[in-house]
Write a protein that holds these residues in place. Structure first.
Motif, PDB file in Angstrom:
ATOM      1  N   LYS A   1     -15.188 -97.199 -27.803  1.00 35.67           N
ATOM      2  CA  LYS A   1     -14.619 -95.864 -28.024  1.00 35.67           C
ATOM      3  C   LYS A   1     -15.693 -94.882 -28.487  1.00 35.67           C
ATOM      4  CE  LYS A   1     -10.115 -97.789 -29.268  1.00 35.67           C
ATOM      5  NZ  LYS A   1      -9.165 -98.047 -30.372  1.00 35.67           N
ATOM      6  N   GLU A   2     -16.586 -95.358 -29.348  1.00 36.36           N
ATOM      7  CA  GLU A   2     -17.671 -94.494 -29.816  1.00 36.36           C
ATOM      8  C   GLU A   2     -18.591 -94.098 -28.661  1.00 36.36           C
ATOM      9  OE1 GLU A   2     -21.534 -94.693 -32.840  1.00 36.36           O
ATOM     10  OE2 GLU A   2     -20.113 -96.362 -32.728  1.00 36.36           O
ATOM     11  N   LEU A   3     -18.889 -95.056 -27.783  1.00 32.71           N
ATOM     12  CA  LEU A   3     -19.751 -94.771 -26.636  1.00 32.71           C
ATOM     13  C   LEU A   3     -19.138 -93.701 -25.742  1.00 32.71           C
ATOM     14  CD1 LEU A   3     -22.198 -95.483 -24.805  1.00 32.71           C
ATOM     15  CD2 LEU A   3     -20.752 -97.243 -23.763  1.00 32.71           C
ATOM     16  N   VAL A   4     -17.845 -93.808 -25.491  1.00 32.29           N
ATOM     17  CA  VAL A   4     -17.175 -92.844 -24.621  1.00 32.29           C
ATOM     18  C   VAL A   4     -17.096 -91.472 -25.287  1.00 32.29           C
ATOM     19  CG1 VAL A   4     -14.967 -92.288 -23.535  1.00 32.29           C
ATOM     20  CG2 VAL A   4     -15.878 -94.603 -23.374  1.00 32.29           C
ATOM     21  N   ALA A   5     -16.917 -91.447 -26.598  1.00 32.81           N
ATOM     22  CA  ALA A   5     -16.732 -90.178 -27.305  1.00 32.81           C
ATOM     23  C   ALA A   5     -18.030 -89.408 -27.499  1.00 32.81           C
ATOM     24  CB  ALA A   5     -16.078 -90.441 -28.662  1.00 32.81           C
TER      25      ALA A   5
ATOM     26  N   ASP B   1     -14.196-100.720 -30.930  1.00 34.21           N
ATOM     27  CA  ASP B   1     -14.638 -99.518 -31.651  1.00 34.21           C
ATOM     28  C   ASP B   1     -15.944 -98.979 -31.071  1.00 34.21           C
ATOM     29  OD1 ASP B   1     -12.450 -99.671 -33.275  1.00 34.21           O
ATOM     30  OD2 ASP B   1     -13.496-100.621 -34.956  1.00 34.21           O
ATOM     31  N   LYS B   2     -16.864 -99.873 -30.736  1.00 37.68           N
ATOM     32  CA  LYS B   2     -18.128 -99.421 -30.143  1.00 37.68           C
ATOM     33  C   LYS B   2     -17.902 -98.795 -28.771  1.00 37.68           C
ATOM     34  CE  LYS B   2     -21.360-102.505 -32.492  1.00 37.68           C
ATOM     35  NZ  LYS B   2     -22.415-103.537 -32.329  1.00 37.68           N
TER      36      LYS B   2
ATOM     37  N   PRO C   1     -11.708-114.878 -33.330  1.00 36.04           N
ATOM     38  CA  PRO C   1     -12.712-113.833 -33.056  1.00 36.04           C
ATOM     39  C   PRO C   1     -12.138-112.415 -33.012  1.00 36.04           C
ATOM     40  CG  PRO C   1     -12.662-115.529 -31.318  1.00 36.04           C
ATOM     41  CD  PRO C   1     -11.401-115.634 -32.108  1.00 36.04           C
ATOM     42  N   ASP C   2     -10.949-112.187 -33.569  1.00 35.59           N
ATOM     43  CA  ASP C   2     -10.353-110.850 -33.505  1.00 35.59           C
ATOM     44  C   ASP C   2     -11.248-109.792 -34.143  1.00 35.59           C
ATOM     45  OD1 ASP C   2      -8.204-111.648 -32.092  1.00 35.59           O
ATOM     46  OD2 ASP C   2      -6.720-111.440 -33.692  1.00 35.59           O
ATOM     47  N   HIS C   3     -11.978-110.184 -35.168  1.00 32.99           N
ATOM     48  CA  HIS C   3     -12.888-109.231 -35.816  1.00 32.99           C
ATOM     49  C   HIS C   3     -13.926-108.718 -34.821  1.00 32.99           C
ATOM     50  CE1 HIS C   3     -15.246-107.390 -39.015  1.00 32.99           C
ATOM     51  NE2 HIS C   3     -16.313-107.995 -38.540  1.00 32.99           N
ATOM     52  N   LEU C   4     -14.432-109.613 -33.987  1.00 35.13           N
ATOM     53  CA  LEU C   4     -15.412-109.214 -32.976  1.00 35.13           C
ATOM     54  C   LEU C   4     -14.766-108.327 -31.915  1.00 35.13           C
ATOM     55  CD1 LEU C   4     -18.244-109.403 -31.767  1.00 35.13           C
ATOM     56  CD2 LEU C   4     -17.559-111.542 -30.664  1.00 35.13           C
ATOM     57  N   LYS C   5     -13.532-108.632 -31.533  1.00 33.01           N
ATOM     58  CA  LYS C   5     -12.834-107.795 -30.554  1.00 33.01           C
ATOM     59  C   LYS C   5     -12.673-106.368 -31.073  1.00 33.01           C
ATOM     60  CE  LYS C   5     -10.063-111.402 -28.312  1.00 33.01           C
ATOM     61  NZ  LYS C   5      -8.684-111.866 -28.029  1.00 33.01           N
ATOM     62  N   VAL C   6     -12.277-106.247 -32.330  1.00 36.08           N
ATOM     63  CA  VAL C   6     -12.111-104.919 -32.921  1.00 36.08           C
ATOM     64  C   VAL C   6     -13.445-104.182 -32.950  1.00 36.08           C
ATOM     65  CG1 VAL C   6     -11.526-103.700 -35.050  1.00 36.08           C
ATOM     66  CG2 VAL C   6     -10.105-105.599 -34.280  1.00 36.08           C
TER      67      VAL C   6
END
Length: 515
Positions: free
Chosen positions: A253-257, A250-251, A241-246
């Motif tokens: 980081k986007e939320l915080v930014a 990313d989401k 499930p590494d793809h889901l972790k990435v």
């Protein structure tokens, strides 16, 4: 903030009550020793991604133990803080799956495999408040090891007064919904907490591997300061499930930014909704392979015995088992959404002091709309998975029924052959019985009844020889004895056969009565 006394967590936090909080269980869950992969090991030093958002400005960085101490000691806290825990996986399976051409094709077709270039890109993260790339220090990949040390974890839990009941989620396999409202002596609410865990999973048929990731979200809202701390943990047994972790990172980081995130600060329920959306899409993509595979095998089942025998029954059973697990997890997620709605309503009544629905702000309705959408999507996918599972179950039943039919046909053919062989055997037996008495009598009487001429010396060599057969005057004894014994033999055979048939009929009747 002084970190002294963190070793005694949770007994030394102001909100602890032994009547409600099981401190001994909490300390057992957080103990330094690790007995299995279910309770992760602690590293010698931390390597934790912490993301902050405060009034439209953001910051994200990786922190070791020293950095975490400085961060916790700062008197000023951001409006929103995410602390991300990422344990190392127990098993490395992704590389072997990529070498499996069929399995890798399924992952790529359903967008469930992380591209190599993107995986390399995740080795560096872009700071939200700077245009400079911050290199991520790669920590040793020790199996089943957390990315936060034991001391730092206890300091974080003590600093933000996390509920002891959430510790079995933070380090362990617990997957229940919990909540707590802390009040002071005057009855004023100090903090509002809730925690839960959901799973995103799939079964990769061609590799016979499960990709299962548990997302734990522990949220603490400080009512007085209007700040929220969210402790998040992404955990999976293997690296499939590494793809889901990435995607989730990313989401996050986007939320915080995003500058608009400041508007969400007063509603902690809005900060973790992206987990549901990603989980739903993961189930949607993961359900394609078993659905298409089961449909192909259903078509095979109707193309004759040879195609039916080519269906892998064990694989079909494993697929059905995985689909059953999907239904269990989706039902649990629906339960989590129901409880989130209940706590969301309580939050607006008790914390925001808005008991009337008509007076609540836009953020309340937006969160409710999202939860309603998630609930409808999950219900739809659950129905779809149930349909695939019922199709797989019907296929298994069809295979058993058709195999039984083929076995019945084979048994019927064997019975016909046995009847033919029995008829031939009976014919041989009858012919043998027909000739046996005469043979028996002839053997007893020998040659005394019928004989050739007597050899008397002839006076003349030219005299003709006597070629007549001499029949005894008692020749009738042979005929009478042969016919009589033949009749007696057939009579005895008939009596024996009838008694045997009656015995078989009685045995079958007794068996039917017992059944």
């Amino acid at each position: 903030m002084s970190s002294s006394g963190y070793e005694n967590y949770p007994f030394n936090i102001s909100s602890y009550f032994s009547a409600f909080d099981d401190g001994q269980l909490c300390q057992k869950e957080l103990k330094e020793e690790s007995t299995s992969w279910r309770s992760e090991k602690y590293p010698p030093d931390s390597h934790v991604l912490i993301l902050d958002h405060d009034k439209c400005t953001s910051k994200s960085n990786y922190y070791d133990d020293e950095g975490i101490d400085k961060l916790l000691e700062s008197p000023k806290q951001p409006q929103i803080r995410f602390i991300l825990m990422e344990p190392n996986v127990h098993e490395k399976a992704a590389e072997a799956v990529r070498r499996n051409e069929k399995a890798a094709k399924v992952l790529r077709a359903n967008e469930l495999q992380e591209e190599t270039s993107k995986a390399a890109a995740t080795r560096s993260t872009k700071s939200a408040d700077s245009s400079v790339l911050v290199d991520e220090k790669l920590r040793p990949e020790v199996p089943d090891e957390l990315n936060v040390s034991h001391d730092s974890l206890l300091k974080i839990l003590k600093r933000y007064n996390f509920a002891p009941g959430a510790c079995s989620h933070i380090r362990g396999q617990e997957q229940i919904f919990g909540s707590r409202v802390n009040r002071d002596g005057k009855g004023e609410i100090q903090s509002f907490e809730f925690w839960y865990a959901i799973r995103a999973r799939m079964y990769l048929r061609d590799a016979r591997k499960d990709a299962d990731m548990k997302m734990t979200i522990v949220t603490n809202y400080d009512v007085r300061n209007k700040t929220t701390v969210v402790l998040i943990k992404y955990r999976s047994f293997n690296d499939l499930p590494d793809h889901l972790k990435v995607e989730l990172t990313d989401k996050l980081k986007e939320l915080v930014a995003q500058p608009t995130t400041a508007a969400l600060a007063e509603n902690p329920f809005a900060l973790s909704l992206f987990h549901f959306n990603s989980t739903i899409q993961y189930y949607r993509r993961a359900a394609r392979d078993p659905r298409d595979s089961v449909r192909n095998e259903v078509r095979k089942a109707h193309q004759g015995r040879k195609q039916l025998e080519s269906i892998d029954l064990q694989q079909l059973h494993l697929t059905l088992t995985s689909l059953d697990q999907d239904k269990v997890q989706l039902n649990f997620i629906l339960g989590v959404i129901k409880r989130l709605r209940k706590q969301h309503d309580a939050f607006y009544k008790q914390v925001r002091k808005m008991p009337d629905l008509d007076r609540r702000d836009w953020l309340f309705y937006r969160v409710e709309e999202e939860l309603d959408r998630f609930e409808n999507q999950i219900t739809y996918f659950k129905t779809s998975i149930e349909d695939v599972a019922s199709t797989a179950q019907r296929l298994m039943d069809l295979m058993f029924n058709m195999n039984s039919r083929f076995d019945s046909q084979a048994n019927a053919e064997m019975a016909k052959n046995a009847m033919r062989e029995g008829a031939a055997t009976r014919t041989i037996a009858i012919v043998s019985m027909l000739f046996l008495p005469g043979t028996f009598v002839s053997g007893i009487l020998g040659t005394n009844i019928i004989s050739g001429p007597e050899n008397e010396p002839s006076s003349s060599a030219s005299a003709p020889k006597d070629t007549r057969l001499l029949v005894s005057s008692q020749w009738w004894i042979l005929v009478v004895a042969s016919v009589g014994l033949t009749a007696l033999t057939f009579f005895c055979w008939f009596i024996w056969k009838r008694s045997t048939d009656k015995a078989i009929d009685r045995r079958e009747k007794d068996l039917e009565d017992k059944v």
